[in-house]
Design an enzyme around this catalytic site. Structure first.
Site, mmCIF file in Angstrom:
data_model
loop_
_atom_site.group_PDB
_atom_site.id
_atom_site.type_symbol
_atom_site.label_atom_id
_atom_site.label_comp_id
_atom_site.label_asym_id
_atom_site.label_seq_id
_atom_site.Cartn_x
_atom_site.Cartn_y
_atom_site.Cartn_z
ATOM 1 N N ASP A 6 0.858 -1.189 0.000
ATOM 2 C CA ASP A 6 0.000 0.000 0.000
ATOM 3 C C ASP A 6 0.893 1.237 0.000
ATOM 4 O O ASP A 6 2.063 1.173 0.369
ATOM 5 C CB ASP A 6 -0.912 0.013 1.232
ATOM 6 C CG ASP A 6 -1.850 1.213 1.218
ATOM 7 O OD1 ASP A 6 -2.535 1.410 0.193
ATOM 8 O OD2 ASP A 6 -1.869 1.977 2.192
ATOM 9 N N SER A 7 0.298 2.366 -0.372
ATOM 10 C CA SER A 7 1.046 3.629 -0.353
ATOM 11 C C SER A 7 1.447 3.989 1.085
ATOM 12 O O SER A 7 2.399 4.721 1.286
ATOM 13 C CB SER A 7 0.189 4.732 -0.958
ATOM 14 O OG SER A 7 -1.054 4.805 -0.278
ATOM 15 N N GLY A 39 -2.728 9.477 -3.830
ATOM 16 C CA GLY A 39 -3.993 9.925 -4.422
ATOM 17 C C GLY A 39 -3.898 11.116 -5.363
ATOM 18 O O GLY A 39 -4.738 11.275 -6.237
ATOM 19 N N CYS A 69 -3.793 -1.047 -2.241
ATOM 20 C CA CYS A 69 -4.088 0.363 -2.515
ATOM 21 C C CYS A 69 -4.968 0.479 -3.769
ATOM 22 O O CYS A 69 -4.589 -0.019 -4.833
ATOM 23 C CB CYS A 69 -2.761 1.070 -2.738
ATOM 24 S SG CYS A 69 -2.891 2.799 -3.144
ATOM 25 N N THR A 71 -5.614 3.200 -5.439
ATOM 26 C CA THR A 71 -5.020 4.104 -6.419
ATOM 27 C C THR A 71 -3.990 3.333 -7.253
ATOM 28 O O THR A 71 -3.987 3.410 -8.489
ATOM 29 C CB THR A 71 -4.391 5.315 -5.697
ATOM 30 O OG1 THR A 71 -5.367 5.883 -4.820
ATOM 31 C CG2 THR A 71 -3.936 6.360 -6.678
ATOM 32 N N CYS A 201 -11.302 3.099 -1.369
ATOM 33 C CA CYS A 201 -10.039 3.619 -0.839
ATOM 34 C C CYS A 201 -9.777 2.901 0.478
ATOM 35 O O CYS A 201 -10.715 2.672 1.257
ATOM 36 C CB CYS A 201 -10.141 5.122 -0.619
ATOM 37 S SG CYS A 201 -8.748 5.809 0.290
ATOM 38 N N THR A 202 -8.507 2.575 0.709
ATOM 39 C CA THR A 202 -8.132 1.821 1.909
ATOM 40 C C THR A 202 -8.606 2.456 3.216
ATOM 41 O O THR A 202 -8.837 1.759 4.191
ATOM 42 C CB THR A 202 -6.593 1.726 1.982
ATOM 43 O OG1 THR A 202 -6.054 3.035 1.744
ATOM 44 C CG2 THR A 202 -6.054 0.751 0.993
HETATM 45 N N1 DGL Z 1 -4.155 3.801 -0.317
HETATM 46 C C1 DGL Z 1 -4.815 4.835 -1.101
HETATM 47 C C2 DGL Z 1 -6.030 4.209 -1.827
HETATM 48 O O1 DGL Z 1 -6.569 3.188 -1.427
HETATM 49 C C3 DGL Z 1 -5.245 6.009 -0.265
HETATM 50 C C4 DGL Z 1 -4.090 6.803 0.316
HETATM 51 C C5 DGL Z 1 -3.276 7.493 -0.748
HETATM 52 O O2 DGL Z 1 -3.799 8.382 -1.456
HETATM 53 O O3 DGL Z 1 -2.115 7.146 -0.858
HETATM 54 O O4 DGL Z 1 -6.481 4.766 -2.807
#
Ligand code: DGL
Length: 278
Positions: A6-7, A39, A69, A71, A201-202
């Site tokens: 994940d980010s 994002g 993630c 995104t 979104c997470t």
């Molecule tokens: N993990 C991102 C998502 O699920 C949200 C947080 C980000 O923008 O990095 O889209």
């Protein structure tokens, strides 16, 4: 061991569901905190950053990586699978949270022949709440309409929400923002309501109650972590070669500052998550 990327720490909402569904599997989680949030980044940046982190997870021994993630899944998943994976890491797999959601909405398995005769279901409207970049990618409407053209998809970007949730903003402020976003989505429907919405979104599962409260009664709110866990468990039953049960260990890695992240991450994981810097 299953790699989960994940980010940042939002993907822990997904990891938690994966661990609940597959308690004897080992997981290696990597949060790219140094470059988060994704994002608002450009698609090219998101692609390169995702590729770097997936490579790191493969190099540490994962045979299968889940992009937790949205995104990254919406922007990078197809390109990684189609242009990079087989050349760089033959025999490995990258899966993303986008796929189980699209399967659940359309009822069509991802690998099904899209042109196959499929009786169209009743017309339905699905709402999607996500980051700006996920919405701009058009990945969800595109993948859903390929499989189930009778499903109308309405998207609503929620640009402030990740920041509010990360900052543990007062509940009233979070509720106000969510009301604005649900009003935005309902406004696109001219006052009608979707049959279901997806929190794409997470971070949004942490405020699912506020979405439920702001939406008209009877609108189903689909849980991405649960659907992802179910889909991955089924995938591993069909393909045990990608990960065999281990001893239920989880390791948390970050490209950011571990000491700052560990307390925040616990809120997303629901139990202590001790990060180490890579
Ligand atoms: N993990 C991102 C998502 O699920 C949200 C947080 C980000 O923008 O990095 O889209």
């Amino acid at each position: 061991m299953i790699g989960v990327f994940d980010s940042g720490h939002g993907g822990l909402t997904v990891l938690r569901a994966l661990q609940d569904a597959m308690p004897t599997h080992d997981f290696l989680y990597l949060g790219d905190h140094h470059f988060a949030p994704y994002g608002d980044r450009t698609p090219e940046e998101i692609y390169q950053l995702t590729l770097d982190s997936v490579s790191r997870l493969f190099d540490q021994g994962a045979r299968l990586v889940v992009l937790a993630c949205n995104t990254a899944s919406a922007v990078a998943l197809r390109r990684l699978q189609q242009t990079w994976l087989d050349g760089a890491y033959p025999g490995r797999r990258v899966l993303g949270v986008l796929v189980p959601m699209v399967e659940a909405i359309t009822g069509v398995p991802w690998m099904a022949d899209l042109a196959a005769d499929r009786p169209a279901g009743p017309p339905r409207t699905i709402g999607i709440f996500a980051t700006s970049r996920t919405v701009d990618s058009g990945a969800y409407p595109r993948e859903i309409s390929h499989r189930a053209p009778e499903v109308r998809v309405v998207q609503q970007a929620c640009p402030e929400l990740v920041r509010l949730i990360e900052g543990d903003a007062p509940p009233a402020q979070v509720r106000d923002a969510i009301h604005r976003y649900t009003d935005g989505l309902l406004g696109q429907l001219g006052g009608g309501a979707p049959q279901a919405v997806m929190l794409g979104c997470t971070h949004y599962p942490l405020v699912a109650d506020a979405f439920i409260e702001a939406l008209p009664q009877g609108v189903e709110v689909l849980s991405q972590p649960d659907l992802t866990a179910r889909s991955l468990a089924a995938y591993l039953q069909r393909h045990p070669e990608f990960d065999r049960p281990g001893s239920g260990q989880v390791q948390f890695l970050t490209t950011g500052e571990a000491a700052r992240i560990t307390p925040l991450a616990t809120r997303f994981f629901g139990k202590p998550a001790r990060f180490e810097r890579v």
